[in-house]
Write an enzyme that holds these catalytic residues in place. Structure first.
Site, mmCIF file in Angstrom:
data_model
loop_
_atom_site.group_PDB
_atom_site.id
_atom_site.type_symbol
_atom_site.label_atom_id
_atom_site.label_comp_id
_atom_site.label_asym_id
_atom_site.label_seq_id
_atom_site.Cartn_x
_atom_site.Cartn_y
_atom_site.Cartn_z
ATOM 1 N N GLY A 124 0.824 -1.210 0.000
ATOM 2 C CA GLY A 124 0.000 0.000 0.000
ATOM 3 C C GLY A 124 0.854 1.254 0.000
ATOM 4 O O GLY A 124 0.595 2.207 -0.739
ATOM 5 N N ASP A 125 1.896 1.250 0.836
ATOM 6 C CA ASP A 125 2.804 2.399 0.892
ATOM 7 C C ASP A 125 3.569 2.572 -0.415
ATOM 8 O O ASP A 125 3.618 3.670 -0.983
ATOM 9 C CB ASP A 125 3.803 2.216 2.037
ATOM 10 C CG ASP A 125 3.189 2.488 3.393
ATOM 11 O OD1 ASP A 125 2.500 3.502 3.533
ATOM 12 O OD2 ASP A 125 3.403 1.687 4.312
ATOM 13 N N TYR A 126 4.175 1.483 -0.890
ATOM 14 C CA TYR A 126 5.008 1.601 -2.077
ATOM 15 C C TYR A 126 4.165 1.772 -3.347
ATOM 16 O O TYR A 126 4.594 2.425 -4.297
ATOM 17 C CB TYR A 126 5.951 0.401 -2.186
ATOM 18 C CG TYR A 126 7.019 0.422 -1.121
ATOM 19 C CD1 TYR A 126 8.014 1.404 -1.121
ATOM 20 C CD2 TYR A 126 7.027 -0.508 -0.084
ATOM 21 C CE1 TYR A 126 8.987 1.441 -0.130
ATOM 22 C CE2 TYR A 126 8.004 -0.476 0.910
ATOM 23 C CZ TYR A 126 8.984 0.505 0.878
ATOM 24 O OH TYR A 126 9.943 0.550 1.857
#
Length: 402
Positions: free
Chosen positions: A166-168
């Site tokens: 989700g972050d990347y």
């Protein structure tokens, strides 16, 4: 000339997604100022692996930047932040929606003093809708996007992706969006607001509502094996306990696979004549596939046979496999990220940025330490060394009292 030479980026970000966008901009020449709160700094300073109390993950996410310690609750700190934003090309922030507006650092306030500003907000749910105020991290995005539910089976329950996808994922989409906004500004002279949501990024990958709405077909959990879209296509366990991926995405590849495994008659079998037919008859086809894998004995043998037939496949890699793989090494995919002076770990080896440019190469420089940019950046705004020392002391004491 570097790709982002001359661009100034001011980051009010923490954790992974926002700093990763700034990291990629810094690697290609941007001047990135990473604003951190006094005493504690960025949350990722506490992320493992730790070496002598210093986070290698923090320095991986923020290498090439300048750390600037500001107390945004202090009028002087807020004044400095606004001065920096006045001349910035890009502002990145990953605070709870509304927090920057309350400080007077939201997009509407800053574009009044800097119409060319590109302002990127990174959050879990985005800045519109009833959930905008909810806090959230990668694992929540994986769950709320529908990705986690189908990434498992009835025995395992929902399974998260191992890395912070989700972050990347949000960082990758945000990096692309920021570049699109730069192109727009090149043509119009105007900046704009970019809203980046972790949940929406993953949902755009995972959600396929028409399966239920139009086809009235339930989306099945496939676990580690198989696919809802293609057959034979998935991850399969070999007798040696390792796994092979076989990806036959069309009839030509599938029929070639049938011939490879010594079952050419399956090419004429109406049950396997099309992808949809094969999906309907997966339970019949899988024992045939596993019978062949049993003969192969190992994942390495299966991979060799599949590659010799020109079929898309791969063994499932561990970190050690990645490290030793000739393609990763000879293609130059690895990067040695330098750690700050005095840290027992001198460099951290990982796969570099996910894109390559013919006109520029990434440059990996360390972030020297907490507040390493204070004297330089505040000095450019007219503050003496003594004034900077006084501000640092005042802000540190205020944090300890709070």
């Amino acid at each position: 000339m570097r790709l982002y030479e001359g661009l100034r980026v001011v980051e009010f970000t923490t954790n992974i997604a926002g700093p990763t966008i700034g990291r990629w901009l810094a690697e290609y020449g941007a001047d990135v100022i990473h604003v951190e709160r006094p005493v504690y700094g960025d949350d990722s300073r506490g992320y493992p692996p730790m070496f002598d109390g210093v986070s290698a993950q923090y320095h991986t996410l923020n290498h090439g930047k300048k750390s600037l310690v500001l107390d945004l609750k202090d009028p002087e700190g807020l004044k400095i932040a606004k001065e920096l934003c006045k001349t910035a090309d890009i502002v990145l922030e990953s605070n709870r929606p509304g927090a920057m507006d309350r400080l007077g650092l939201g997009y509407e306030a800053l574009r009044e003093i800097n119409p060319r500003l590109i302002y990127g907000s990174i959050s879990a749910w985005g800045h519109k809708g009833p959930y905008a105020d909810r806090p959230g991290y990668d694992v929540i995005a994986q769950g709320a996007s529908g990705m986690m539910y189908y990434n498992g089976d009835d025995n395992t329950g929902p399974v998260k992706v191992f890395c912070e996808i989700g972050d990347y994922g949000a960082a990758t989409s945000g990096f692309g969006a920021i570049n699109a906004a730069l192109y727009y500004r090149e043509r119009t002279g105007l900046g704009q607001y970019v809203d980046i949501s972790l949940v929406k990024t993953l949902a755009s990958m995972a959600v396929k509502l028409d399966d239920q709405r139009i086809y009235h077909r339930e989306t099945k959990k496939t676990g580690s094996q198989g696919s809802n879209l293609l057959c034979p296509y998935g991850t399969f366990r070999c007798p040696d306990g390792k796994y092979i991926i076989i990806a036959c995405s069309n009839n030509s590849l599938t029929f070639r696979f049938f011939r490879l495994i010594g079952r050419p008659e399956l090419c004429e079998d109406p049950r396997f004549a099309s992808n949809m037919k094969r999906l309907e008859n997966t339970e019949i086809l899988m024992p045939v596939l596993y019978e062949w894998l049993e003969k192969m004995g190992t994942a390495a043998n299966a991979e060799k046979a599949l590659l010799s037939a020109g079929l898309p496949c791969s063994r499932v890699y561990t970190y050690e496999d990645v490290d030793q793989d000739p393609h990763y090494n000879e293609a130059g995919w690895f990067a040695d990220i330098p750690m700050p002076e005095g840290m027992v770990l001198r460099t951290r080896r990982l796969v570099g940025s996910p894109f390559e440019f013919s006109a520029d190469k990434p440059e990996y420089k360390p972030l020297e330490g907490f507040g390493c940019g204070n004297y330089e950046i505040l000095g450019q705004l007219g503050y003496s060394k003594e004034q900077v020392d006084q501000l640092e002391t005042r802000w540190a004491e205020a944090v300890k009292k709070s």
